[in-house]
Motif scaffolding. Structure first.
Motif, PDB file in Angstrom:
ATOM      1  N   ILE A   1      -3.901   1.564  -3.486  1.00 35.04           N
ATOM      2  CA  ILE A   1      -4.260   0.353  -2.750  1.00 35.04           C
ATOM      3  C   ILE A   1      -4.366  -0.815  -3.714  1.00 35.04           C
ATOM      4  O   ILE A   1      -3.725  -1.852  -3.555  1.00 35.04           O
ATOM      5  CB  ILE A   1      -5.580   0.543  -1.982  1.00 35.04           C
TER       6      ILE A   1
ATOM      7  N   ALA B   1      -5.149  -5.392  11.079  1.00 36.28           N
ATOM      8  CA  ALA B   1      -4.933  -6.208   9.887  1.00 36.28           C
ATOM      9  C   ALA B   1      -5.624  -5.638   8.653  1.00 36.28           C
ATOM     10  O   ALA B   1      -5.912  -6.359   7.718  1.00 36.28           O
ATOM     11  CB  ALA B   1      -5.368  -7.653  10.115  1.00 36.28           C
ATOM     12  N   GLU B   2      -5.866  -4.358   8.638  1.00 34.22           N
ATOM     13  CA  GLU B   2      -6.401  -3.712   7.445  1.00 34.22           C
ATOM     14  C   GLU B   2      -5.612  -2.437   7.257  1.00 34.22           C
ATOM     15  O   GLU B   2      -5.504  -1.635   8.173  1.00 34.22           O
ATOM     16  CB  GLU B   2      -7.887  -3.430   7.640  1.00 34.22           C
ATOM     17  N   GLY B   3      -5.051  -2.237   6.091  1.00 34.86           N
ATOM     18  CA  GLY B   3      -4.068  -1.165   5.997  1.00 34.86           C
ATOM     19  C   GLY B   3      -4.295  -0.093   4.969  1.00 34.86           C
ATOM     20  O   GLY B   3      -3.359   0.632   4.642  1.00 34.86           O
ATOM     21  N   SER B   4      -5.532   0.040   4.449  1.00 31.74           N
ATOM     22  CA  SER B   4      -5.692   0.964   3.333  1.00 31.74           C
ATOM     23  C   SER B   4      -5.973   2.393   3.749  1.00 31.74           C
ATOM     24  O   SER B   4      -5.895   3.294   2.923  1.00 31.74           O
ATOM     25  CB  SER B   4      -6.811   0.470   2.419  1.00 31.74           C
ATOM     26  N   ASN B   5      -6.299   2.616   5.009  1.00 32.45           N
ATOM     27  CA  ASN B   5      -6.673   3.966   5.404  1.00 32.45           C
ATOM     28  C   ASN B   5      -5.448   4.846   5.639  1.00 32.45           C
ATOM     29  O   ASN B   5      -4.474   4.429   6.250  1.00 32.45           O
ATOM     30  CB  ASN B   5      -7.507   3.940   6.683  1.00 32.45           C
ATOM     31  N   GLU B   6      -5.553   6.090   5.170  1.00 31.33           N
ATOM     32  CA  GLU B   6      -4.448   7.017   5.360  1.00 31.33           C
ATOM     33  C   GLU B   6      -4.434   7.530   6.793  1.00 31.33           C
ATOM     34  O   GLU B   6      -5.434   7.494   7.502  1.00 31.33           O
ATOM     35  CB  GLU B   6      -4.558   8.197   4.388  1.00 31.33           C
ATOM     36  N   GLN B   7      -3.275   8.003   7.203  1.00 28.87           N
ATOM     37  CA  GLN B   7      -3.107   8.568   8.526  1.00 28.87           C
ATOM     38  C   GLN B   7      -3.232  10.079   8.453  1.00 28.87           C
ATOM     39  O   GLN B   7      -2.795  10.702   7.487  1.00 28.87           O
ATOM     40  CB  GLN B   7      -1.750   8.175   9.097  1.00 28.87           C
TER      41      GLN B   7
ATOM     42  N   TYR C   1      -0.588   6.752  16.168  1.00 26.49           N
ATOM     43  CA  TYR C   1       0.826   6.521  15.887  1.00 26.49           C
ATOM     44  C   TYR C   1       1.657   7.699  16.395  1.00 26.49           C
ATOM     45  O   TYR C   1       1.220   8.846  16.333  1.00 26.49           O
ATOM     46  CB  TYR C   1       1.077   6.419  14.374  1.00 26.49           C
TER      47      TYR C   1
ATOM     48  N   TYR D   1       0.883  -1.148   0.000  1.00 23.32           N
ATOM     49  CA  TYR D   1       0.000   0.000   0.000  1.00 23.32           C
ATOM     50  C   TYR D   1       0.936   1.216   0.000  1.00 23.32           C
ATOM     51  O   TYR D   1       1.828   1.298   0.837  1.00 23.32           O
ATOM     52  CB  TYR D   1      -0.885   0.044   1.245  1.00 23.32           C
TER      53      TYR D   1
ATOM     54  N   ARG E   1       3.223   0.581   3.197  1.00 23.05           N
ATOM     55  CA  ARG E   1       2.808  -0.385   4.197  1.00 23.05           C
ATOM     56  C   ARG E   1       2.798  -1.736   3.500  1.00 23.05           C
ATOM     57  O   ARG E   1       2.216  -1.874   2.430  1.00 23.05           O
ATOM     58  CB  ARG E   1       1.425  -0.041   4.744  1.00 23.05           C
TER      59      ARG E   1
ATOM     60  N   PHE F   1      -2.174  13.534  10.333  1.00 18.73           N
ATOM     61  CA  PHE F   1      -1.114  13.963  11.230  1.00 18.73           C
ATOM     62  C   PHE F   1      -1.471  15.248  11.968  1.00 18.73           C
ATOM     63  O   PHE F   1      -2.134  16.137  11.428  1.00 18.73           O
ATOM     64  CB  PHE F   1       0.182  14.186  10.448  1.00 18.73           C
ATOM     65  N   GLY F   2      -0.970  15.338  13.192  1.00 17.96           N
ATOM     66  CA  GLY F   2      -1.031  16.578  13.933  1.00 17.96           C
ATOM     67  C   GLY F   2       0.112  17.497  13.539  1.00 17.96           C
ATOM     68  O   GLY F   2       0.987  17.113  12.763  1.00 17.96           O
TER      69      GLY F   2
ATOM     70  N   TYR G   1       2.770   2.387  17.971  1.00 15.23           N
ATOM     71  CA  TYR G   1       1.468   2.309  17.303  1.00 15.23           C
ATOM     72  C   TYR G   1       0.476   1.661  18.257  1.00 15.23           C
ATOM     73  O   TYR G   1       0.745   0.599  18.808  1.00 15.23           O
ATOM     74  CB  TYR G   1       1.636   1.496  16.019  1.00 15.23           C
TER      75      TYR G   1
ATOM     76  N   ILE H   1       1.304  -7.046   7.634  1.00 20.06           N
ATOM     77  CA  ILE H   1       0.349  -6.263   8.421  1.00 20.06           C
ATOM     78  C   ILE H   1      -0.121  -6.999   9.659  1.00 20.06           C
ATOM     79  O   ILE H   1      -0.430  -6.393  10.676  1.00 20.06           O
ATOM     80  CB  ILE H   1      -0.831  -5.807   7.546  1.00 20.06           C
TER      81      ILE H   1
ATOM     82  N   PHE I   1       9.342   5.839  12.810  1.00 20.82           N
ATOM     83  CA  PHE I   1       8.225   5.284  13.568  1.00 20.82           C
ATOM     84  C   PHE I   1       8.651   5.005  15.002  1.00 20.82           C
ATOM     85  O   PHE I   1       9.742   4.485  15.254  1.00 20.82           O
ATOM     86  CB  PHE I   1       7.760   3.987  12.902  1.00 20.82           C
TER      87      PHE I   1
ATOM     88  N   THR J   1      -7.844   2.854  10.701  1.00 24.18           N
ATOM     89  CA  THR J   1      -7.354   1.512  10.419  1.00 24.18           C
ATOM     90  C   THR J   1      -7.783   0.517  11.477  1.00 24.18           C
ATOM     91  O   THR J   1      -7.540   0.712  12.656  1.00 24.18           O
ATOM     92  CB  THR J   1      -5.816   1.510  10.321  1.00 24.18           C
TER      93      THR J   1
ATOM     94  N   TYR K   1       2.646  11.995   1.060  1.00 19.06           N
ATOM     95  CA  TYR K   1       2.277  13.060   1.977  1.00 19.06           C
ATOM     96  C   TYR K   1       3.098  14.301   1.637  1.00 19.06           C
ATOM     97  O   TYR K   1       4.224  14.198   1.133  1.00 19.06           O
ATOM     98  CB  TYR K   1       2.571  12.674   3.431  1.00 19.06           C
TER      99      TYR K   1
END
Lengths: 118, 117
Positions: free
Chosen positions: A51, B100-106, B33, A32, A94, B108-109, B48, A99, B45, B97, A36
């Motif tokens: 994706i 075990a599912e990884g498609s969502n973006e993060q 994170y 993935y 990722r 950030f602050g 998490y 994962i 990193f 997220t 940014y």
């Protein structure tokens, strides 16, 4: 091990010209991929992600990126650069194979400073 | 809606002191994170959190670093006995997220800039 490489520390482009910010990755499974952008003294903002599906992904502010599996690349592009695009750009990956072990951790490249001159 | 917030925005401390950095994630985001951004080092990193699962602490650089997330929302990153090499911008991110599912973006602050004198 997962890794991301952004081979250029800095990219200089004239306003109105096309821009490319390069990214290559290494993962053991399917990736993935994310881009940014970080403006000065600000946090990172999400631009786009790959994706699955079409290799050409369109994102915010007119940016797009092309996933190339054979070259393990995910270069960021824009047809016509603006001065306001000047910022620090990060590519991230990722590894879906990892994962279950590593959860949602993103691996980031070192960043590329984009400078667009008028 | 409100994004990820972090406090303080800047922190200057003396070597050997302890510091606490706070992160308020986006409401409803299950994953949180912490990353560290040092000059010329990119993003590193740190830790998490995902829901009620045990956190992934694999990125913490030493046992002086610890983090907790109370009530599945706010998180605090604590650095004990700070050293000059701890000086960096500490970024927090959250996402939807699921494990075990990884498609969502993060998301950030703005980060906390820590300077250790």
């Amino acid at each position: 091990a997962q890794s991301v490489a952004q081979p250029e520390d800095q990219v200089n482009v004239a306003e109105g010209n096309p821009l490319t910010v390069k990214c290559t990755y290494s993962v053991s499974g399917n990736p993935y991929l994310f881009w940014y952008v970080q403006y000065p003294n600000r946090g990172l903002q999400f631009l786009l992600k790959y994706i699955t599906g079409d290799n050409l992904v369109k994102g915010s502010y007119g940016f797009e990126a092309e996933f190339n599996k054979s070259q393990t690349s995910f270069h960021l592009k824009k047809p016509s650069a603006l001065v306001s695009d000047s910022a620090l750009y990060f590519c991230a990956v990722r590894d879906m194979h990892e994962i279950y072990n590593q959860g949602g951790k993103l691996i980031f490249g070192q960043g590329t400073e984009l400078s667009v001159k008028p | 809606g409100a994004g990820v917030s972090q406090s303080p925005s800047n922190k200057v401390t003396e070597k050997g002191k302890d510091v606490e950095l706070r992160c308020d994630p986006i409401s409803g985001h299950t994953a949180l994170y912490w990353y560290r951004q040092s000059l010329g080092q990119g993003l590193e990193f740190l830790i998490y959190f995902q829901g009620n699962s045990a956190p992934d602490k694999s990125g913490l650089p030493s046992d002086r670093f610890s983090a907790e997330r109370t009530g599945g929302s706010v998180s605090t990153l604590t650095i004990q006995r700070t050293q000059q090499e701890d000086s960096a911008v500490y970024l927090c991110a959250s996402s939807l997220t699921r494990l075990a599912e990884g498609s969502n973006e993060q998301f950030f602050g703005p980060g906390t800039r820590l300077t250790v004198l």
